[in-house]
Write an enzyme that holds these catalytic residues in place. Sequence first.
Site, short mmCIF file in Angstrom:
data_model
loop_
_atom_site.label_atom_id
_atom_site.label_comp_id
_atom_site.label_asym_id
_atom_site.label_seq_id
_atom_site.Cartn_x
_atom_site.Cartn_y
_atom_site.Cartn_z
N GLU A 1 -3.89 11.03 12.89
CA GLU A 1 -4.51 12.21 12.27
C GLU A 1 -5.50 11.80 11.19
O GLU A 1 -6.59 12.39 11.07
CB GLU A 1 -3.42 13.12 11.67
N TYR B 1 0.83 -1.22 0.00
CA TYR B 1 0.00 0.00 0.00
C TYR B 1 0.87 1.26 0.00
O TYR B 1 0.94 1.99 -0.96
CB TYR B 1 -0.94 0.01 1.22
N SER B 2 1.54 1.55 1.13
CA SER B 2 2.23 2.82 1.31
C SER B 2 3.39 2.99 0.33
O SER B 2 4.08 2.02 -0.02
CB SER B 2 2.77 2.93 2.75
N GLU C 1 -7.76 -4.18 8.56
CA GLU C 1 -6.42 -3.94 9.09
C GLU C 1 -6.49 -3.12 10.37
O GLU C 1 -5.84 -3.42 11.36
CB GLU C 1 -5.55 -3.20 8.06
#
Length: 393
Positions: free
Chosen positions: A378, A138-139, A253
Amino acid sequence: MSDLEAFRSETRAWLEENCPATMRSGVGESLTSGEGDICWGGRKFQFKSEDQKLWLERMGSRGWTVPTWPTEYGGGGLSKDEAKILQEELRRIKAKPALVSFGIWMLGPALLKFGTHEQKLEHLPKIARGEIRWCQGYSEPNAGSDLASLATKAEDKGDHYIVNGQKVWTSYADQADWIFCLVRTNPDDKHNGISFVLFDMESEGVSTKPIQLISGYSPFCETFFDNVTVSKTNLVGEENKGWTIAKYLLTHERTGISDMGMPAPLNSLAVEKLGTIDGELEDKMLRHQIAEHEIDAASFVFTMERAKDEAKAGGDMGAFSSMLKGYGTEINKARHELIVKVNGSDAFEWEGQFSNNGEIARSWLRTKANSIEGGTTEVQLNIIAKRILDLPA
């Protein structure tokens, strides 16, 4: 005797006969000692003992590593009430998990919902038996919290794609066999230009590089793709519709990260370390902090159980998973702060007998990553604000 009572009796008997004695001591308290108890499975996994291997084989053959998955895909086919009884009986004998894997708590649910019958038959039984270990792509260096900005591209070559790009913070990529990966198939649409593909980590052009962490361990990697060929049979769902699958998978997740189960009571750890006076922990302030934490932790565990029941009943976890992830992160960090306080200066011993080679310090440091992995705090607060509190974006 009711059907559930009969199931409990049969389950208890089976576990007594099939769970090896060495698999009945629970997992370690710290993240690092707990890691030694975890069976990840996969082609490269080195079993810690013959009993660990035997326990996986027995649970996998029965489908109880994924008890609620359909039997045709390697699961146990249990109802949610039967699955809860199984978990209760496993906790009763302090059984170590037979298998922990990203395939079980991330990819599996996504494949069950979006995969083709052929993809389910190909991948789910191998996940259930612990034969293939998965990692998540993903990242990226410029697409972490803003995941939809990912740039790893997959060029359409007819019956296959050519994938080029880089992922980062890929947990255990250097030990994984396959990857579920988000790729850019349309550069002109941020959200509707992403596809969800699967491929073997041994494919030509795939390489990994471990990232050393402050805790001294290295579970994360940078992962590079250089002209990797991916068959279109490994596209999950529709091309350019991978964002929907990605969001669904992220709810699992985040729920998985926040699920800390019912850890050992902190008060017993404090009594063991500090002792008591007149039956109570001597440090009144610490006693109060521990009691407050235990109440919060127990309440959170029960909330997790309720959320799981609702999800199994067909409810949509959606943005609620962000609440679980955010609060679970803070609970886990607070727990390790208290463990450090209970152990005093011994907690920061990096090597030696008092801290078992720095396990307490390493685990305390590792919890700092909870605020980042699976979507930063965040990001979770923004999701809660927009989708639950209906505040302006």
